[in-house]
Design a protein around this motif. Sequence first.
Motif, PDB file in Angstrom:
ATOM      1  N   ALA A  44       0.836  -1.199   0.000  1.00 25.38           N
ATOM      2  CA  ALA A  44       0.000   0.000   0.000  1.00 25.38           C
ATOM      3  C   ALA A  44       0.870   1.248   0.000  1.00 25.38           C
ATOM      4  CB  ALA A  44      -0.905   0.004   1.221  1.00 25.38           C
ATOM      5  N   GLY A  45       0.449   2.219  -0.802  1.00 25.23           N
ATOM      6  CA  GLY A  45       1.144   3.498  -0.849  1.00 25.23           C
ATOM      7  C   GLY A  45       0.179   4.627  -1.127  1.00 25.23           C
ATOM      8  N   SER A  46       0.626   5.851  -0.932  1.00 25.13           N
ATOM      9  CA  SER A  46      -0.248   6.991  -1.189  1.00 25.13           C
ATOM     10  C   SER A  46      -0.602   7.129  -2.659  1.00 25.13           C
ATOM     11  CB  SER A  46       0.429   8.276  -0.691  1.00 25.13           C
ATOM     12  OG  SER A  46       1.688   8.450  -1.317  1.00 25.13           O
ATOM     13  N   ALA A  47       0.177   6.503  -3.540  1.00 29.28           N
ATOM     14  CA  ALA A  47      -0.114   6.550  -4.975  1.00 29.28           C
ATOM     15  C   ALA A  47      -0.979   5.373  -5.419  1.00 29.28           C
ATOM     16  CB  ALA A  47       1.184   6.572  -5.780  1.00 29.28           C
ATOM     17  N   GLY A  48      -1.310   4.472  -4.516  1.00 25.47           N
ATOM     18  CA  GLY A  48      -2.135   3.325  -4.864  1.00 25.47           C
ATOM     19  C   GLY A  48      -1.477   2.021  -4.457  1.00 25.47           C
ATOM     20  N   TRP A  49      -2.090   0.915  -4.875  1.00 23.29           N
ATOM     21  CA  TRP A  49      -1.591  -0.409  -4.543  1.00 23.29           C
ATOM     22  C   TRP A  49      -0.603  -0.882  -5.600  1.00 23.29           C
ATOM     23  CZ3 TRP A  49      -2.932  -3.023  -0.078  1.00 23.29           C
ATOM     24  CH2 TRP A  49      -3.975  -2.468   0.666  1.00 23.29           C
ATOM     25  N   GLY A  50       0.347  -1.681  -5.186  1.00 24.03           N
ATOM     26  CA  GLY A  50       1.298  -2.254  -6.119  1.00 24.03           C
ATOM     27  C   GLY A  50       2.667  -2.400  -5.496  1.00 24.03           C
ATOM     28  N   TRP A  51       3.489  -3.205  -6.119  1.00 23.82           N
ATOM     29  CA  TRP A  51       4.845  -3.418  -5.624  1.00 23.82           C
ATOM     30  C   TRP A  51       5.716  -2.243  -6.028  1.00 23.82           C
ATOM     31  CZ3 TRP A  51       5.232  -6.868  -2.072  1.00 23.82           C
ATOM     32  CH2 TRP A  51       6.485  -7.248  -1.599  1.00 23.82           C
ATOM     33  N   PRO A  52       6.380  -1.579  -5.085  1.00 21.53           N
ATOM     34  CA  PRO A  52       7.119  -0.351  -5.395  1.00 21.53           C
ATOM     35  C   PRO A  52       8.494  -0.652  -5.984  1.00 21.53           C
ATOM     36  CG  PRO A  52       7.321  -0.848  -3.080  1.00 21.53           C
ATOM     37  CD  PRO A  52       6.447  -1.928  -3.657  1.00 21.53           C
ATOM     38  N   SER A  53       9.190   0.414  -6.309  1.00 19.53           N
ATOM     39  CA  SER A  53      10.568   0.276  -6.759  1.00 19.53           C
ATOM     40  C   SER A  53      11.459  -0.174  -5.604  1.00 19.53           C
ATOM     41  CB  SER A  53      11.079   1.611  -7.314  1.00 19.53           C
ATOM     42  OG  SER A  53      11.119   2.584  -6.282  1.00 19.53           O
ATOM     43  N   HIS A  54      12.674  -0.573  -5.945  1.00 21.15           N
ATOM     44  CA  HIS A  54      13.598  -1.095  -4.939  1.00 21.15           C
ATOM     45  C   HIS A  54      13.878  -0.050  -3.858  1.00 21.15           C
ATOM     46  CE1 HIS A  54      17.571  -2.208  -3.251  1.00 21.15           C
ATOM     47  NE2 HIS A  54      17.163  -3.449  -3.435  1.00 21.15           N
ATOM     48  N   ALA A 302      -4.183  -0.424  10.310  1.00 24.21           N
ATOM     49  CA  ALA A 302      -4.677   0.951  10.439  1.00 24.21           C
ATOM     50  C   ALA A 302      -3.830   1.916   9.624  1.00 24.21           C
ATOM     51  CB  ALA A 302      -4.690   1.366  11.913  1.00 24.21           C
ATOM     52  N   ASP A 303      -2.514   1.732   9.636  1.00 21.23           N
ATOM     53  CA  ASP A 303      -1.645   2.600   8.847  1.00 21.23           C
ATOM     54  C   ASP A 303      -1.847   2.373   7.355  1.00 21.23           C
ATOM     55  OD1 ASP A 303       0.564   4.513   8.598  1.00 21.23           O
ATOM     56  OD2 ASP A 303       1.702   2.792   7.873  1.00 21.23           O
ATOM     57  N   THR A 304      -2.091   1.131   6.958  1.00 21.32           N
ATOM     58  CA  THR A 304      -2.394   0.844   5.552  1.00 21.32           C
ATOM     59  C   THR A 304      -3.647   1.583   5.109  1.00 21.32           C
ATOM     60  OG1 THR A 304      -1.356  -1.343   5.747  1.00 21.32           O
ATOM     61  CG2 THR A 304      -2.854  -0.987   3.895  1.00 21.32           C
ATOM     62  N   ALA A 305      -4.674   1.551   5.943  1.00 18.33           N
ATOM     63  CA  ALA A 305      -5.902   2.284   5.626  1.00 18.33           C
ATOM     64  C   ALA A 305      -5.649   3.784   5.584  1.00 18.33           C
ATOM     65  CB  ALA A 305      -6.979   1.952   6.654  1.00 18.33           C
ATOM     66  N   ALA A 306      -4.811   4.291   6.483  1.00 22.85           N
ATOM     67  CA  ALA A 306      -4.527   5.727   6.507  1.00 22.85           C
ATOM     68  C   ALA A 306      -3.856   6.195   5.228  1.00 22.85           C
ATOM     69  CB  ALA A 306      -3.644   6.057   7.712  1.00 22.85           C
ATOM     70  N   ARG A 307      -3.078   5.314   4.595  1.00 15.30           N
ATOM     71  CA  ARG A 307      -2.375   5.695   3.373  1.00 15.30           C
ATOM     72  C   ARG A 307      -3.227   5.563   2.118  1.00 15.30           C
ATOM     73  NH1 ARG A 307       2.706   2.078   3.188  1.00 15.30           N
ATOM     74  NH2 ARG A 307       1.694   0.870   4.822  1.00 15.30           N
ATOM     75  N   THR A 308      -4.285   4.780   2.171  1.00 16.05           N
ATOM     76  CA  THR A 308      -5.001   4.431   0.937  1.00 16.05           C
ATOM     77  C   THR A 308      -6.438   4.933   0.862  1.00 16.05           C
ATOM     78  OG1 THR A 308      -5.605   2.290   1.922  1.00 16.05           O
ATOM     79  CG2 THR A 308      -3.596   2.371   0.587  1.00 16.05           C
ATOM     80  N   LEU A 309      -7.052   5.291   1.985  1.00 19.54           N
ATOM     81  CA  LEU A 309      -8.475   5.634   1.960  1.00 19.54           C
ATOM     82  C   LEU A 309      -8.757   6.834   1.080  1.00 19.54           C
ATOM     83  CD1 LEU A 309      -9.748   5.027   5.611  1.00 19.54           C
ATOM     84  CD2 LEU A 309     -10.304   3.747   3.544  1.00 19.54           C
ATOM     85  N   ILE A 310      -7.975   7.889   1.215  1.00 19.94           N
ATOM     86  CA  ILE A 310      -8.189   9.078   0.390  1.00 19.94           C
ATOM     87  C   ILE A 310      -6.884   9.449  -0.315  1.00 19.94           C
ATOM     88  CG2 ILE A 310     -10.123   9.998   1.720  1.00 19.94           C
ATOM     89  CD1 ILE A 310      -8.196  11.833   3.163  1.00 19.94           C
ATOM     90  N   GLY A 318      -3.489   7.754  13.853  1.00 21.09           N
ATOM     91  CA  GLY A 318      -4.290   7.857  15.065  1.00 21.09           C
ATOM     92  C   GLY A 318      -5.761   8.069  14.782  1.00 21.09           C
ATOM     93  N   VAL A 319      -6.076   8.713  13.662  1.00 20.89           N
ATOM     94  CA  VAL A 319      -7.474   8.899  13.286  1.00 20.89           C
ATOM     95  C   VAL A 319      -8.124   7.555  12.975  1.00 20.89           C
ATOM     96  CG1 VAL A 319      -9.000   9.927  11.561  1.00 20.89           C
ATOM     97  CG2 VAL A 319      -7.069  11.236  12.446  1.00 20.89           C
ATOM     98  N   ILE A 320      -7.422   6.708  12.238  1.00 15.66           N
ATOM     99  CA  ILE A 320      -7.958   5.389  11.882  1.00 15.66           C
ATOM    100  C   ILE A 320      -8.071   4.503  13.109  1.00 15.66           C
ATOM    101  CG2 ILE A 320      -7.636   3.362  10.424  1.00 15.66           C
ATOM    102  CD1 ILE A 320      -8.245   5.922   8.889  1.00 15.66           C
ATOM    103  N   SER A 321      -7.048   4.504  13.957  1.00 15.76           N
ATOM    104  CA  SER A 321      -7.094   3.648  15.144  1.00 15.76           C
ATOM    105  C   SER A 321      -8.245   4.040  16.055  1.00 15.76           C
ATOM    106  CB  SER A 321      -5.761   3.703  15.896  1.00 15.76           C
ATOM    107  OG  SER A 321      -5.551   4.982  16.457  1.00 15.76           O
ATOM    108  N   ALA A 322      -8.521   5.345  16.156  1.00 13.37           N
ATOM    109  CA  ALA A 322      -9.642   5.791  16.983  1.00 13.37           C
ATOM    110  C   ALA A 322     -10.972   5.441  16.337  1.00 13.37           C
ATOM    111  CB  ALA A 322      -9.552   7.294  17.223  1.00 13.37           C
ATOM    112  N   ALA A 323     -11.074   5.632  15.013  1.00 19.09           N
ATOM    113  CA  ALA A 323     -12.328   5.352  14.316  1.00 19.09           C
ATOM    114  C   ALA A 323     -12.683   3.869  14.367  1.00 19.09           C
ATOM    115  CB  ALA A 323     -12.234   5.814  12.861  1.00 19.09           C
TER     116      ALA A 323
END
Length: 338
Positions: A44-54, A302-310, A318-323
């Motif tokens: 997971a990344g802020s640019a979307g899903w996929g295997w990143p560069s090295h 939770a961190d994966t969701a934080a990077r990909t939801l929007i 912390g927003v995701i863990s609380a929600a």
Amino acid sequence: MSWSGRFVPPHPFPTDDPQAPPLALALLLAALATPAALVFGLMAGSAGWGWPSHEIFWLIRVPRVLAAFGTGAALALAGALIQLVSRNPLADPHVLGVTSGASLGAVLMLAFAAGLPLAPEIGAVCGALGSMTLVFGLAWGGMNRGLSPSAAPGTVLVLLVGVMVGTVCGAGVSFTLSVANDSQLRNIVFWLLGDLNGASLWWPIWAAAGIALLLVWPRARELDWIARGDAWAWTLGVPVARRRRTAIFAACLVTGAAVATAGSIGFVGLVAPHIVRLTGLRHARLLIPFSAVFGGVFLVLADTAARTLIAPVQLPVGVISAAVGAPLFLALLLRRHA
């Protein structure tokens, strides 16, 4: 209280449950959830899903996933220890004021010494140690003056002092926010919400969690006896005050390291131990390590969701863990009292 051959006080965390699922169930869940969470986190990344560069894989995603897992494990470990020694199923690292102290130290460094290397990390560790020292000094001094004639009220006194210290530290954070400029304010708010963006130092939190486990796990059975009641533990020869101090120190250590790594993140220390208890594992020697594992899994997801939801915008973890954690904990609490 009655004595008929042996003392049997009430115990908020039952350790004998003939209907509890076997250890194999918890092992299976951990074996499935841990690699799945790690794979999701790495892909997971802020640019979307996929295997990143090295470079992105080794320099950004691997350290971030390791930091997230270690932080979640540390907070869950702290929550399990505090719940055991305080016999309070609603306790978590915030109770001792250590999270607030660490947050205050980090916020002060972000506002007034942001240019220094590792400024928030150094501030968080110093704040955690300072608040821990203050809590221990005031509580233990009160007990020596006779404010707490036995170990059980001593636990209450430590918790009350922790709440008061946390309140004072919270006031310090509010003051710092009021005098910070706009650029400082954004960094401080993200830190207070809990943020793993840019978390590259993952090994200190793993080291702190390892040290805490070495301190408490060999005596885990004695923590079970303390959770049953101080009178029960005393009859079995447990040095109650010493074991309680060791457990609280270990909880403070990992909490300070967690805040230094990712800021103030709530609900992990509350939810993870309760999830473990739902599998039937209530003995401390199993509750402690499995809480750490499930806490790590929870925060990585939770961190994966934080990077990909929007995406490409990254939310504070912390927003995701609380929600997620607040409704889940409420459901667990209602189930407990049903």
